[in-house]
Motif scaffolding. Structure first.
Motif, mmCIF file in Angstrom:
data_model
loop_
_atom_site.group_PDB
_atom_site.id
_atom_site.type_symbol
_atom_site.label_atom_id
_atom_site.label_comp_id
_atom_site.label_asym_id
_atom_site.label_seq_id
_atom_site.Cartn_x
_atom_site.Cartn_y
_atom_site.Cartn_z
ATOM 1 N N ALA A 122 14.830 4.501 3.343
ATOM 2 C CA ALA A 122 14.198 3.877 2.178
ATOM 3 C C ALA A 122 12.855 4.529 1.822
ATOM 4 O O ALA A 122 12.311 4.273 0.751
ATOM 5 C CB ALA A 122 14.003 2.382 2.421
ATOM 6 N N ALA A 123 12.343 5.367 2.709
ATOM 7 C CA ALA A 123 11.092 6.086 2.430
ATOM 8 C C ALA A 123 11.393 7.277 1.526
ATOM 9 O O ALA A 123 12.517 7.767 1.472
ATOM 10 C CB ALA A 123 10.460 6.560 3.735
ATOM 11 N N THR A 124 10.383 7.750 0.830
ATOM 12 C CA THR A 124 10.520 8.946 0.019
ATOM 13 C C THR A 124 10.190 10.157 0.877
ATOM 14 O O THR A 124 9.052 10.292 1.357
ATOM 15 C CB THR A 124 9.566 8.896 -1.199
ATOM 16 N N ALA A 125 11.188 11.007 1.103
ATOM 17 C CA ALA A 125 10.975 12.225 1.882
ATOM 18 C C ALA A 125 10.319 13.270 0.992
ATOM 19 O O ALA A 125 10.754 13.502 -0.133
ATOM 20 C CB ALA A 125 12.303 12.743 2.427
ATOM 21 N N CYS A 126 9.267 13.880 1.499
ATOM 22 C CA CYS A 126 8.527 14.906 0.764
ATOM 23 C C CYS A 126 8.685 16.237 1.479
ATOM 24 O O CYS A 126 8.703 16.297 2.708
ATOM 25 C CB CYS A 126 7.053 14.533 0.671
ATOM 26 N N ALA A 127 8.764 17.309 0.718
ATOM 27 C CA ALA A 127 8.976 18.639 1.287
ATOM 28 C C ALA A 127 7.759 19.180 2.018
ATOM 29 O O ALA A 127 7.897 20.012 2.907
ATOM 30 C CB ALA A 127 9.400 19.610 0.188
ATOM 31 N N THR A 128 6.565 18.696 1.673
ATOM 32 C CA THR A 128 5.337 19.225 2.283
ATOM 33 C C THR A 128 4.346 18.101 2.581
ATOM 34 O O THR A 128 4.426 17.007 1.994
ATOM 35 C CB THR A 128 4.640 20.242 1.351
ATOM 36 N N ALA A 129 3.397 18.415 3.432
ATOM 37 C CA ALA A 129 2.308 17.475 3.711
ATOM 38 C C ALA A 129 1.476 17.242 2.455
ATOM 39 O O ALA A 129 0.998 16.135 2.208
ATOM 40 C CB ALA A 129 1.448 18.004 4.849
ATOM 41 N N ALA A 130 1.298 18.280 1.650
ATOM 42 C CA ALA A 130 0.553 18.137 0.393
ATOM 43 C C ALA A 130 1.236 17.146 -0.537
ATOM 44 O O ALA A 130 0.568 16.314 -1.171
ATOM 45 C CB ALA A 130 0.405 19.492 -0.290
ATOM 46 N N ALA A 131 2.549 17.190 -0.608
ATOM 47 C CA ALA A 131 3.296 16.260 -1.477
ATOM 48 C C ALA A 131 3.128 14.818 -1.007
ATOM 49 O O ALA A 131 3.009 13.903 -1.827
ATOM 50 C CB ALA A 131 4.762 16.651 -1.522
ATOM 51 N N VAL A 132 3.104 14.608 0.288
ATOM 52 C CA VAL A 132 2.843 13.272 0.837
ATOM 53 C C VAL A 132 1.461 12.810 0.385
ATOM 54 O O VAL A 132 1.279 11.710 -0.124
ATOM 55 C CB VAL A 132 2.934 13.277 2.386
ATOM 56 N N VAL A 184 7.060 10.351 3.397
ATOM 57 C CA VAL A 184 7.115 10.920 4.743
ATOM 58 C C VAL A 184 7.406 12.416 4.723
ATOM 59 O O VAL A 184 7.995 12.945 3.779
ATOM 60 C CB VAL A 184 8.168 10.193 5.614
ATOM 61 N N ASN A 185 6.976 13.064 5.811
ATOM 62 C CA ASN A 185 7.254 14.483 6.011
ATOM 63 C C ASN A 185 7.378 14.720 7.505
ATOM 64 O O ASN A 185 6.610 14.162 8.290
ATOM 65 C CB ASN A 185 6.125 15.336 5.429
ATOM 66 N N THR A 186 8.357 15.539 7.874
ATOM 67 C CA THR A 186 8.575 15.861 9.271
ATOM 68 C C THR A 186 9.207 17.232 9.367
ATOM 69 O O THR A 186 9.770 17.735 8.386
ATOM 70 C CB THR A 186 9.457 14.772 9.948
ATOM 71 N N ARG A 187 9.112 17.850 10.538
ATOM 72 C CA ARG A 187 9.702 19.179 10.734
ATOM 73 C C ARG A 187 11.222 19.126 10.738
ATOM 74 O O ARG A 187 11.880 20.068 10.339
ATOM 75 C CB ARG A 187 9.241 19.785 12.053
ATOM 76 N N SER A 188 11.769 18.043 11.225
ATOM 77 C CA SER A 188 13.223 17.922 11.309
ATOM 78 C C SER A 188 13.719 16.946 10.247
ATOM 79 O O SER A 188 13.013 16.655 9.294
ATOM 80 C CB SER A 188 13.626 17.482 12.717
ATOM 81 N N ARG A 189 14.885 16.435 10.451
ATOM 82 C CA ARG A 189 15.494 15.510 9.501
ATOM 83 C C ARG A 189 14.814 14.138 9.563
ATOM 84 O O ARG A 189 14.447 13.674 10.635
ATOM 85 C CB ARG A 189 16.980 15.374 9.872
ATOM 86 N N MET A 192 0.845 -1.173 0.000
ATOM 87 C CA MET A 192 0.000 0.000 0.000
ATOM 88 C C MET A 192 0.893 1.239 0.000
ATOM 89 O O MET A 192 1.967 1.242 0.598
ATOM 90 C CB MET A 192 -0.900 -0.047 1.241
ATOM 91 N N LYS A 193 0.439 2.295 -0.631
ATOM 92 C CA LYS A 193 1.169 3.568 -0.623
ATOM 93 C C LYS A 193 0.723 4.365 0.596
ATOM 94 O O LYS A 193 -0.421 4.811 0.661
ATOM 95 C CB LYS A 193 0.895 4.349 -1.896
ATOM 96 N N ILE A 194 1.643 4.528 1.545
ATOM 97 C CA ILE A 194 1.316 5.145 2.824
ATOM 98 C C ILE A 194 2.081 6.446 2.997
ATOM 99 O O ILE A 194 3.292 6.502 2.771
ATOM 100 C CB ILE A 194 1.647 4.193 3.984
ATOM 101 N N GLY A 195 1.364 7.465 3.433
ATOM 102 C CA GLY A 195 1.988 8.716 3.828
ATOM 103 C C GLY A 195 2.053 8.763 5.344
ATOM 104 O O GLY A 195 1.123 8.334 6.024
ATOM 105 N N PHE A 196 3.156 9.270 5.869
ATOM 106 C CA PHE A 196 3.296 9.386 7.324
ATOM 107 C C PHE A 196 3.886 10.754 7.620
ATOM 108 O O PHE A 196 4.976 11.077 7.151
ATOM 109 C CB PHE A 196 4.193 8.282 7.886
ATOM 110 N N ILE A 197 3.148 11.534 8.389
ATOM 111 C CA ILE A 197 3.571 12.890 8.726
ATOM 112 C C ILE A 197 3.744 12.976 10.234
ATOM 113 O O ILE A 197 2.800 12.711 10.988
ATOM 114 C CB ILE A 197 2.550 13.931 8.226
ATOM 115 N N GLY A 198 4.954 13.308 10.658
ATOM 116 C CA GLY A 198 5.299 13.392 12.066
ATOM 117 C C GLY A 198 6.195 12.232 12.448
ATOM 118 O O GLY A 198 5.713 11.148 12.764
ATOM 119 N N LEU A 199 7.491 12.449 12.384
ATOM 120 C CA LEU A 199 8.448 11.371 12.628
ATOM 121 C C LEU A 199 9.261 11.606 13.902
ATOM 122 O O LEU A 199 10.474 11.452 13.928
ATOM 123 C CB LEU A 199 9.383 11.225 11.422
ATOM 124 N N GLY A 200 8.550 11.956 14.965
ATOM 125 C CA GLY A 200 9.188 12.161 16.260
ATOM 126 C C GLY A 200 9.387 10.839 16.984
ATOM 127 O O GLY A 200 9.457 9.773 16.367
#
Length: 151
Positions: A40-50, A28-33, A1-9
């Motif tokens: 292996a996840a695709t880092a996205c610049a914004t929540a919209a991109a996720v 994925v998208n997070t405020r920090s690194r 499944m294609k999953i978006g995850f926002i908040g990687l604390g």
């Protein structure tokens, strides 16, 4: 499944890691690194991109204002939602705000599951969190079949 995850604390990173290890495609998208374990996840610049790339978007954020900003702020989740997508908020936030967010997401044709967790960092790392979920039965059942045991 294609999953978006926002908040990687401290909670979100291990949860996303379990989903990635289970073979899901992750955006994925997070405020920090982005943590090394999620390389292996695709880092996205914004929540919209996720949101534009995922079938389901998980949120694991610190507080109500954070969830509102990620959902409805500039480059947020809501403007990028497509009918049939699912947003799963695993944050522990105001139940009144959650109901409002669910209505606003539903008005866009997407589905909302309220799924706060109990178990803390230890539970997140061990994949032993207790997830309390509210939302449409059919949306829950579909995700339960596809991803619930992977978190």
């Amino acid at each position: 499944m294609k999953i978006g995850f926002i908040g990687l604390g401290i909670m979100g990173a291990p949860m996303a890691g379990h989903l990635l290890a289970a073979g899901h495609t992750m955006f994925v998208n997070t405020r920090s690194r982005v943590p090394e374990a999620l390389a292996a996840a695709t880092a996205c610049a914004t929540a919209a991109a996720v949101t534009q790339q995922a079938e389901v978007v998980f949120l694991m954020l610190p507080d109500t204002p954070d969830v509102e900003k990620v959902l409805f702020g500039q480059n947020g989740v809501a403007p990028a939602l497509k009918p049939g997508q699912v947003v799963v908020d695993m944050s522990s936030i105001s139940p009144i705000a959650t109901q409002d967010f669910a209505r606003r997401v539903a008005a866009l044709g997407a589905d909302w599951l309220d799924a706060p967790v109990s178990g803390g960092e230890v539970g997140a790392k061990a994949a032993s969190l207790t997830i309390m979920c509210g939302g449409k039965d059919e949306v829950f059942d579909a995700l339960d079949k596809d991803v619930a045991s992977d978190v």
